[in-house]
Design a protein around this motif. Sequence first.
Motif, PDB file in Angstrom:
ATOM      1  N   LEU A 146      -7.556   0.438  -1.056  1.00  0.00           N
ATOM      2  CA  LEU A 146      -6.278   1.051  -0.502  1.00  0.00           C
ATOM      3  C   LEU A 146      -4.995   0.622  -1.167  1.00  0.00           C
TER       4      LEU A 146
ATOM      5  N   SER B 118      -0.248   3.327  -3.070  1.00  0.00           N
ATOM      6  CA  SER B 118      -1.461   4.228  -2.690  1.00  0.00           C
ATOM      7  C   SER B 118      -1.914   5.290  -3.764  1.00  0.00           C
TER       8      SER B 118
ATOM      9  N   VAL C 174      -2.693   5.552   5.836  1.00  0.00           N
ATOM     10  CA  VAL C 174      -2.565   4.357   4.886  1.00  0.00           C
ATOM     11  C   VAL C 174      -2.226   3.069   5.442  1.00  0.00           C
TER      12      VAL C 174
ATOM     13  N   ALA D 166       0.786  -1.219   0.023  1.00  0.00           N
ATOM     14  CA  ALA D 166       0.030   0.036   0.059  1.00  0.00           C
ATOM     15  C   ALA D 166       0.892   1.218  -0.038  1.00  0.00           C
TER      16      ALA D 166
END
Length: 348
Positions: free
Chosen positions: A221, A39, A141, A35
């Motif tokens: 995500l 992201s 995140v 991620a």
Amino acid sequence: MPAQYQYQAGSNQPQLQRWWTVFDDAALSQLVEQALQSSPDLAQADARVRQARASLGVVDSALWPQLNAGARSGRDQFSRNSENFANIPFANPRTGFNDQRLQLDASWEIDLFGHTARSREAASARLDSMQEQQADVALRVAAEVARNVIDYRGWVARQRNLENQLAAARENLRLIVLQRQAGEISDSELNQASAAVASLQAALPALQTAQGAAVAALSVLLDQSQSQLLATLAAERPIPATLTQAPVGMPADLLRRRADIRQAERELAAATADIGVAVAEQYPRLVLVGSGGWDSIHEGSLTAAASRFWNVGPQLSLPLFTGGRLKNQVTAREAARDAALAVYRQKC
């Protein structure tokens, strides 16, 4: 210091840059790191950091002399009736000719009252703010990925527990059916066992839906398909355990590590520097300017000594009447500073 506060220094403190490793879940760590690489939110934050860094470079350029070069070659035709020839005593002045020009223009603002310095201070603080925002986005995140993985593990464990209960309830129902057929128990007991099985079966879809919601959130995500995520999470793992007390250091150290607080502090610094820029605009500005080069209307004589020209000297500008614009500009910047201060105090 509160009496119940405990602080233990030593090697048992987790690595704060990779805090998710304390959960000891390989899939969770893998997904968090993926991620942080892919992201969209982090991509936006990175772009804002690059924009702020470039803006600082633009402000830094004002600290240095500016030099521009130009060249021209063309045919000029003046009007005989224009003001250019109003006082020329010749009967037939030459009004058309070819003109060649090479020119260099230079300027350098002497920062007498800190206009450029304060502008640079504000731009530097905003760059720091964008970097702190990037760190804050990365933290959010990573936290969202970890939370959804932990939620998924929890829902899976609850479903497994429910399935075990459902299997036991079904076996119990089977035995009660046999007992009822033998006439050993009443219909009410049979109905109770059937209702228990139905109740457990009804709770199963909700758990499956909750698992799907966690996987869907992870899909957004990480920008991955749900099938990829389910393959990563396929291995059965216990629910990651949280620390009873996170060894985060002194309370003041915890505040200093919070990216949102550091960002608010940098925004306050930028707003304060903006006041200095607005104040400096009320004072004189001194610029050293100069230009030079060659200009000729005769073929082949552009580089001759007689074709050279130059000028150099200081240029001073002072605002005398602006209708209150500069004063209101200072007031507006002070209000922006007060707002940034309120945000900083709220964060702390």
